[in-house]
Design a protein around this motif. Structure first.
Motif, PDB file in Angstrom:
ATOM      1  N   LEU A 193      -6.533  -4.423  -5.126  1.00 41.71           N
ATOM      2  CA  LEU A 193      -6.434  -5.222  -6.348  1.00 41.71           C
ATOM      3  C   LEU A 193      -5.044  -5.847  -6.498  1.00 41.71           C
ATOM      4  O   LEU A 193      -4.915  -7.024  -6.856  1.00 41.71           O
ATOM      5  N   LEU A 194      -4.023  -5.065  -6.232  1.00 40.09           N
ATOM      6  CA  LEU A 194      -2.661  -5.596  -6.333  1.00 40.09           C
ATOM      7  C   LEU A 194      -2.401  -6.672  -5.285  1.00 40.09           C
ATOM      8  O   LEU A 194      -1.726  -7.668  -5.563  1.00 40.09           O
ATOM      9  N   HIS A 236       0.807  -1.228   0.000  1.00 38.38           N
ATOM     10  CA  HIS A 236       0.000   0.000   0.000  1.00 38.38           C
ATOM     11  C   HIS A 236       0.840   1.279   0.000  1.00 38.38           C
ATOM     12  O   HIS A 236       0.475   2.253  -0.658  1.00 38.38           O
ATOM     13  N   VAL A 272      -6.536   0.437  -5.672  1.00 41.00           N
ATOM     14  CA  VAL A 272      -5.375  -0.130  -6.368  1.00 41.00           C
ATOM     15  C   VAL A 272      -4.613  -1.087  -5.448  1.00 41.00           C
ATOM     16  O   VAL A 272      -4.187  -2.171  -5.872  1.00 41.00           O
ATOM     17  N   SER A 273      -4.460  -0.719  -4.187  1.00 46.01           N
ATOM     18  CA  SER A 273      -3.729  -1.566  -3.245  1.00 46.01           C
ATOM     19  C   SER A 273      -4.438  -2.899  -3.020  1.00 46.01           C
ATOM     20  O   SER A 273      -3.797  -3.954  -2.958  1.00 46.01           O
ATOM     21  N   ALA A 295      -8.585   6.038  -4.377  1.00 52.70           N
ATOM     22  CA  ALA A 295      -7.945   5.363  -5.513  1.00 52.70           C
ATOM     23  C   ALA A 295      -6.786   4.497  -5.035  1.00 52.70           C
ATOM     24  O   ALA A 295      -6.589   3.369  -5.509  1.00 52.70           O
ATOM     25  N   GLY A 296      -5.999   5.020  -4.079  1.00 56.22           N
ATOM     26  CA  GLY A 296      -4.904   4.240  -3.526  1.00 56.22           C
ATOM     27  C   GLY A 296      -5.385   2.982  -2.840  1.00 56.22           C
ATOM     28  O   GLY A 296      -4.749   1.922  -2.937  1.00 56.22           O
ATOM     29  N   VAL A 316       2.043   2.274  -3.303  1.00 55.69           N
ATOM     30  CA  VAL A 316       0.971   2.836  -4.140  1.00 55.69           C
ATOM     31  C   VAL A 316       0.667   4.268  -3.725  1.00 55.69           C
ATOM     32  O   VAL A 316       0.548   5.165  -4.572  1.00 55.69           O
TER      33      VAL A 316
END
Length: 403
Positions: free
Chosen positions: A365-366, A325, A362-363, A358-359, A328
């Protein structure tokens, strides 16, 4: 822990309990979530909420207590130290490797803050991969390194090193002795921080983060091992037959109330760094109650939101989420608002909110991809190298602590 047993029965030691404590896996997500918001408070602060988000640093304390608990819950007396160490290596090192490589690539590629690079970057990378960085503050502090969260793995490595030597004496104690040990551990954990404040009144909000005493009290494996051992003691008591007299809902309410009280305290103008550190240490008590209550709930066969499939899945991804995280969040803050340093503290604004969300997306999902495609498959392959490993020692995904 109110009754006394003379000696544990053979089955208490010889084989690990087979009940899967899914609620503890679900709790892992909330701890990782807290750490995420503590970094939002640094990089993308929000009005009114920032004082609450700072308290998320206590998530690391939760992970340390939980780690001791779950390792003891799955402990069996015939296990050997080399096999235990290999399983822990298989669990945490592969993801540390890939995220360390990613951190170096982001740093060299200019996606993080400027750095001198060279020898300092090499030293940081080696220290991180050997999981010794928490012993050397220069290897993980300042703008030399991007992978700031990895210091906790250095503490975990030390905890794993001592675990085979402390777990057997503890699981053989009586319940009354366990109560005494738990009280001493809590006193040490909180007392260390109180001593730091009283003995060093010259520390201020401005120089706290540059103080070697801060790094010792916050990051040193020696100063944090009491949290891990407390988890061992709680699990040993539960294995002995003790059950939490506090229900899961009550324990959850106590935890929420504790942090709500600290959040309210934050508006009093008290030194904010001291507040965050108080939360980190004082939370050891409420986390111990919460973990014991969640385990008791699962052992009684009761379902809860924490043991639901979505939260268990998020809990399984929490280690990857924890490692990813910050890698990101910082690039988002850098490109959106020009952040150039970990110590570049911006003013809170609601303009940060969409970037923080958004962070988060994205975190998550990754972390899902890292867990499904890399972390779990690699761990299975590495564990398979242990021939004749007792079947009971191989937990289901998410059953072991990832931190």
């Amino acid at each position: 822990m109110t009754s006394v047993a003379a000696r544990p029965s053979p089955e208490t030691i010889e084989g690990p309990p087979r009940t899967r404590l899914e609620s503890l896996t679900g709790l892992r997500w909330f701890a990782a979530f807290g750490v995420f918001f503590s970094h939002v408070a640094i990089l993308l602060p929000l009005p009114y909420l920032n004082e609450l988000f700072v308290l998320g640093t206590a998530g690391v304390t939760f992970f340390f207590v939980l780690s001791g608990y779950v390792l003891t819950w799955t402990f069996f007396d015939r296990d050997t130290a080399p096999k235990f160490y290999w399983r822990r290596f298989a669990r945490i090192w592969p993801s540390l490797l890939i995220t360390t490589v990613a951190a170096v690539a982001l740093l060299v590629g200019g996606q993080l803050w400027p750095t001198e690079g060279g020898t300092s970057l090499v030293w940081w990378t080696v220290a991180t991969l050997l999981m010794v960085q928490a012993w050397f503050p220069a290897s993980f502090q300042g703008d030399t390194v991007p992978h700031t969260v990895s210091w906790s793995l250095s503490c975990e490595a030390f905890f794993y090193a001592v675990f085979p030597f402390v777990v057997r004496p503890i699981v053989r104690r009586t319940l009354r002795q366990m109560v005494l040990i738990a009280a001493v551990l809590i006193a040490i954990s909180i007392g260390t921080r109180v001593w730091l404040w009283l003995a060093n009144p010259q520390l201020t909000a401005e120089n706290w983060f540059s103080s070697d005493l801060y790094y010792f009290a916050t990051h040193s494996p020696i100063s944090r091992v009491s949290e891990f051992v407390l988890g061992i003691v709680i699990a040993a008591a539960v294995r002995r037959g003790w059950r939490s007299p506090i229900g899961l809902r009550t324990a959850t309410a106590i935890t929420v109330g504790y942090f709500a009280l600290l959040w309210a305290w934050s508006w009093s103008g008290v030194w904010q760094t001291a507040l965050a550190e108080t939360a980190n240490r004082g939370s050891i008590v409420v986390f111990a109650l919460l973990i014991a209550a969640a385990a008791t709930n699962d052992l009684a066969g009761r379902r809860s939101l924490l043991s639901s499939r979505p939260l268990v899945a998020l809990g399984q991804w929490s280690y990857a989420f924890y490692l990813i995280h910050f890698l990101v969040l910082f690039p988002i803050a850098k490109h959106a608002f020009g952040r150039q340093s970990l110590y570049d503290f911006p003013q809170p604004t609601w303009a940060h909110l969409p970037y923080a969300l958004a962070g988060l997306v994205v975190s998550v999902l990754l972390s899902w991809g890292l867990y499904r495609l890399y972390e779990y498959p690699i761990e299975k392959r590495l564990r398979a190298l242990l021939r004749r490993e007792p079947k009971a020692a191989t937990p289901a995904p998410g059953a072991e602590p990832s931190m």
